[in-house]
Design an enzyme around this catalytic site. Structure first.
Site, PDB file in Angstrom:
ATOM      1  N   ASP A 102      36.428  83.146 -59.678  1.00 39.25           N
ATOM      2  CA  ASP A 102      36.487  81.683 -59.582  1.00 39.25           C
ATOM      3  C   ASP A 102      37.881  81.208 -59.222  1.00 39.25           C
ATOM      4  OD1 ASP A 102      33.837  81.207 -60.119  1.00 39.25           O
ATOM      5  OD2 ASP A 102      34.122  80.748 -62.235  1.00 39.25           O
TER       6      ASP A 102
ATOM      7  N   ASP B  71      24.403  83.232 -60.468  1.00 39.12           N
ATOM      8  CA  ASP B  71      25.542  83.153 -61.386  1.00 39.12           C
ATOM      9  C   ASP B  71      25.123  83.557 -62.802  1.00 39.12           C
ATOM     10  OD1 ASP B  71      28.161  82.672 -62.148  1.00 39.12           O
ATOM     11  OD2 ASP B  71      28.224  80.650 -61.302  1.00 39.12           O
TER      12      ASP B  71
END
Length: 738
Positions: free
Chosen positions: A557, A487
């Protein structure tokens, strides 16, 4: 395999690159300037009919020389060029700007010679398209020189044998004795004469990535760019130039895609005679590269695609190229596992017992991998600490034998085990920052701008990359791990490196990206059996550069199925489905609050690399049964979805009804996904027609026992009547040849 050819017509000084699908032509014009001629459908021969007309354009300067020999009808200011200079007669946007030691920024590169190579040469330290055998491609490398700067410019053109693709890049070498400052070096320039073009770009934001926007080009400048340190949620490094009548399945389209993950810039300029110049490369804002004598600077690669089969034709070319000749490693074609991630189920609030419970719930449903998300390292119970400390949070996991104990129990349940990392970031509350505060990107005597209470490590420094590699390698050497989610949850500010002198601070952003690439290359090489997935707050670094290292990336997301229709639709314009992860999450959705059925959530997520992000213990037995059915269905059709041909049929940007389709390479089977966003009173009748089937074959729909002709499915179609009176409905239909 067909062949690629590169010819040079010495009499007319014309280069012709071609295969069975496309031709690309340019010419050495008066003054040894490279003039662009044509990029489009393959042609057998060319007879100099596109040599640029001599027309006296007022206030457009001419080439320097003997005043008695000046051709007033010939000017760099209107000539369609292959790679334009700066401040030497062309007032449009330049492809290359160099500042000499005397402060002048003029550039004027002229053709010298060329060479043709079989295959495709390697670009050092950068992601790129590649070939497995020399006969897959041919490469033309053209050398130009700026005599005043004593600098050489190498333009590289690779044409693939079986693809409508040209790979372009540029390399600059300082052959003189002075130090040069490279202020701009584009990867590609394309000057086109078509004056009614429209441009498609993929703008967005966090939770709303890769939204399709199409508009006509006005006179003057149009720019699409990111200056955030990554390719960003906000503007993807891809555009398409299309004719006004281009649709998904008809009309012309030219795609331009950068194989790069940092600051990028696409500039389109429509000039005063309606020509359009397209430039793509590293964003020039804040960029400056010190080029010492005998040093070289390599621009990232750009991939040009030409299609006469509309946007789907362009997308198919990109899907196959990126999947087959950009992605690498053992997972390039491997069935991607069905994942369950604990993030939305627990966030930071977990221990070994909670994790075991999720795994115990998931294994009987057929889910294949458990991923332990943020919170397993340092002393991280919230997002304010521990980034940079990639060692196990012993107190949090000790009751279950630590990370190794969790891994063992997951494997004992017949599942694979993965973890989340964010290797480019550091928290002030971390051992790494306390020992090395200078490792964070920052400007001396200026406060660091916080974002998510975390800061960015200076990956332009080798010792920082080495420190993070050593920490992560220690974990991977000790714990059996099958998957890593990488990430990146903030962008770069105060871009400065303590390790570089003042004259080189303009290099930091690009050197940072090179450091990310280096770490990714080292980890994927050292641990080839680990599946790496890219992520940057979801889809904030979803680009062809990261695909070279990680075969899949988290698309967003935002897991709301209605929003995901647009996100996944836009992503598919230039990226293959095998690169796009999509998960089912809870309802109401954590990002939008929207309520939606498990069927709708599953049908949207199954049109990607499938998985789940929810607390299974909160589901009813009926829901768990449906999940097991979704998992079984996806496993049955996984190869078709992940590696079949994907075609968009109806757009969520234009309609309440959305449809897309997967077709096997031999056209023997297909999956049709249909969605209706909102229920309507007295809904209009809506037809959905399949595409790209064998028109002379018949297809069985096993679920109904009905048999249809391929031509019937493609021309007659189906009414997309609601299956129920409700918002957010969907269905998936499977057909196979009989």
């Amino acid at each position: 395999m067909t062949s690629a050819s590169i010819f040079f017509d010495a009499e007319n000084k014309v280069f012709h690159l071609k295969n069975d699908q496309i031709s690309y032509l340019f010419q050495v014009e008066t003054g040894d300037i490279l003039s662009h001629l044509y990029f489009g459908r393959q042609i057998a021969t060319y007879h100099d009919q596109r040599r640029y007309p001599r027309i006296d354009r007022g206030f457009s300067p001419n080439l320097a020389g003997d005043p008695g020999q000046v051709d007033r009808g010939y000017s760099k200011d209107t000539l369609r060029q292959e790679f334009s200079g700066f401040d030497t007669g062309d007032f449009r946007q330049p492809a290359v700007v160099i500042r000499a030691e005397n402060g002048a920024q003029a550039t004027d590169f002229r053709y010298v010679d060329y060479e043709i190579q079989a295959g495709k040469p390697n670009l050092a330290d950068l992601p790129q398209a590649y070939v497995l055998a020399p006969e897959e491609a041919k490469t033309l490398i053209v050398r130009l020189v700026d005599a005043t700067l004593d600098a050489e410019l190498y333009l590289s053109y690779t044409i693939f044998a079986d693809r409508p693709v040209i790979a372009r890049t540029a390399k600059l070498i300082n052959r003189g004795t002075q130090t040069l400052q490279v202020e701009k070096l584009a990867s590609v320039q394309l000057d086109v004469i078509e004056n009614q073009l429209e441009v498609i770009a993929l703008h967005g934001a966090h939770l709303r990535e890769r939204q399709v926007e199409r508009k006509s080009l006005p006179h003057g400048m149009t720019s699409f760019a990111s200056h955030r340190g990554g390719s960003s949620h906000h503007m993807n490094p891809f555009i398409a130039l299309v004719a006004p009548d281009t649709t998904e399945d008809s009309g012309t389209a030219i795609g331009v895609q950068l194989v790069y993950s940092g600051n990028h810039q696409f500039t389109l300029e429509k000039d005063y005679v309606d020509q359009v110049r397209v430039l793509a490369g590293i964003n020039e804002q804040g960029f400056s590269w010190q080029l010492l004598p005998d040093e070289a600077f390599q621009a990232p690669e750009a991939l040009l695609v030409y299609s006469e089969a509309g946007l789907n034709g362009m997308s198919q070319a990109y899907h196959h190229l990126l999947r087959e000749r950009v992605a690498r490693g053992r997972f390039q074609y491997a069935p991607r596992p069905i994942v369950i991630n604990n993030w939305e189920a627990t966030y930071f609030n977990f221990d070994a017992e909670k994790i075991d419970h999720i795994v115990d719930q998931a294994a009987p449903l057929g889910i294949e991998m458990f991923v332990l998300d943020d919170g397993w390292f340092g002393h991280r119970d919230a997002d304010k600490s521990s980034l940079g400390d990639w060692y196990e949070y012993a107190d949090k996991l000790k009751s279950g034998g630590g990370l190794a104990g969790i891994s063992q129990r997951v494997h004992n349940r017949g599942m694979q085990f993965g973890i989340w990392i964010e290797p480019e970031m550091v928290s002030k509350d971390s051992q790494l920052y306390q020992a090395h505060p200078d490792y964070a990107i920052q400007i001396p005597n200026r406060d660091m701008t916080p974002s998510r209470d975390q800061y960015v490590l200076d990956f332009s420094r080798q010792e920082v990359v080495d420190a993070i590699y050593d920490q992560i390698a220690a974990i991977l050497d000790d714990v059996p791990i099958d998957y890593i989610k990488w990430d990146m949850n903030r962008h770069l500010t105060e871009v400065y490196s303590a390790a570089l002198p003042a004259a080189q601070q303009g290099e930091v952003a690009h050197r940072y990206v090179l450091g990310v690439y280096q770490l990714a290359e080292r980890l994927t090489t050292a641990y080839p059996d680990i599946l790496f997935e890219g992520c940057s707050g979801g889809g904030g670094r979803f680009d062809a550069g990261m695909l070279y290292y990680f075969p899949q990336s988290w698309a967003s997301d935002n897991t709301d199925p209605v929003d995901r229709l647009k996100i996944q639709y836009g992503t598919s314009l230039s990226y293959p489905i095998s690169s796009m992860t999509a998960h089912v999450s809870a309802s109401p959705n954590h990002q939008t609050g929207r309520l939606s059925s498990l069927t709708m959530r599953g049908d949207v997520a199954m049109a990607g690399v499938f998985g789940y992000e929810l607390d299974l213990s909160q589901l009813s037995d009926t829901d768990k049964t449906q999940i097991s059915e979704q998992v079984a269905f996806y496993k049955t059709h996984r190869d078709l979805i992940q590696y079949g041909d994907f075609y968009r049929i109806e757009s969520p940007f234009e309609s309440n009804d959305v449809a897309w389709q997967f077709v096997s390479a031999d056209k023997t089977e297909t999956l049709l996904f249909q969605y209706r966003v909102l229920s309507e009173g007295q809904p209009p009748l809506h037809l959905t027609k399949l595409s790209h089937l064998a028109s002379d074959k018949t297809y069985l729909e096993p679920a109904t026992g009905q048999v249809f002709g391929g031509d019937e499915l493609m021309t007659v179609g189906f009414y997309n009547v609601p299956l129920q009176q409700a918002d957010f409905t969907s269905r998936v239909r499977y057909f196979k040849q009989v």
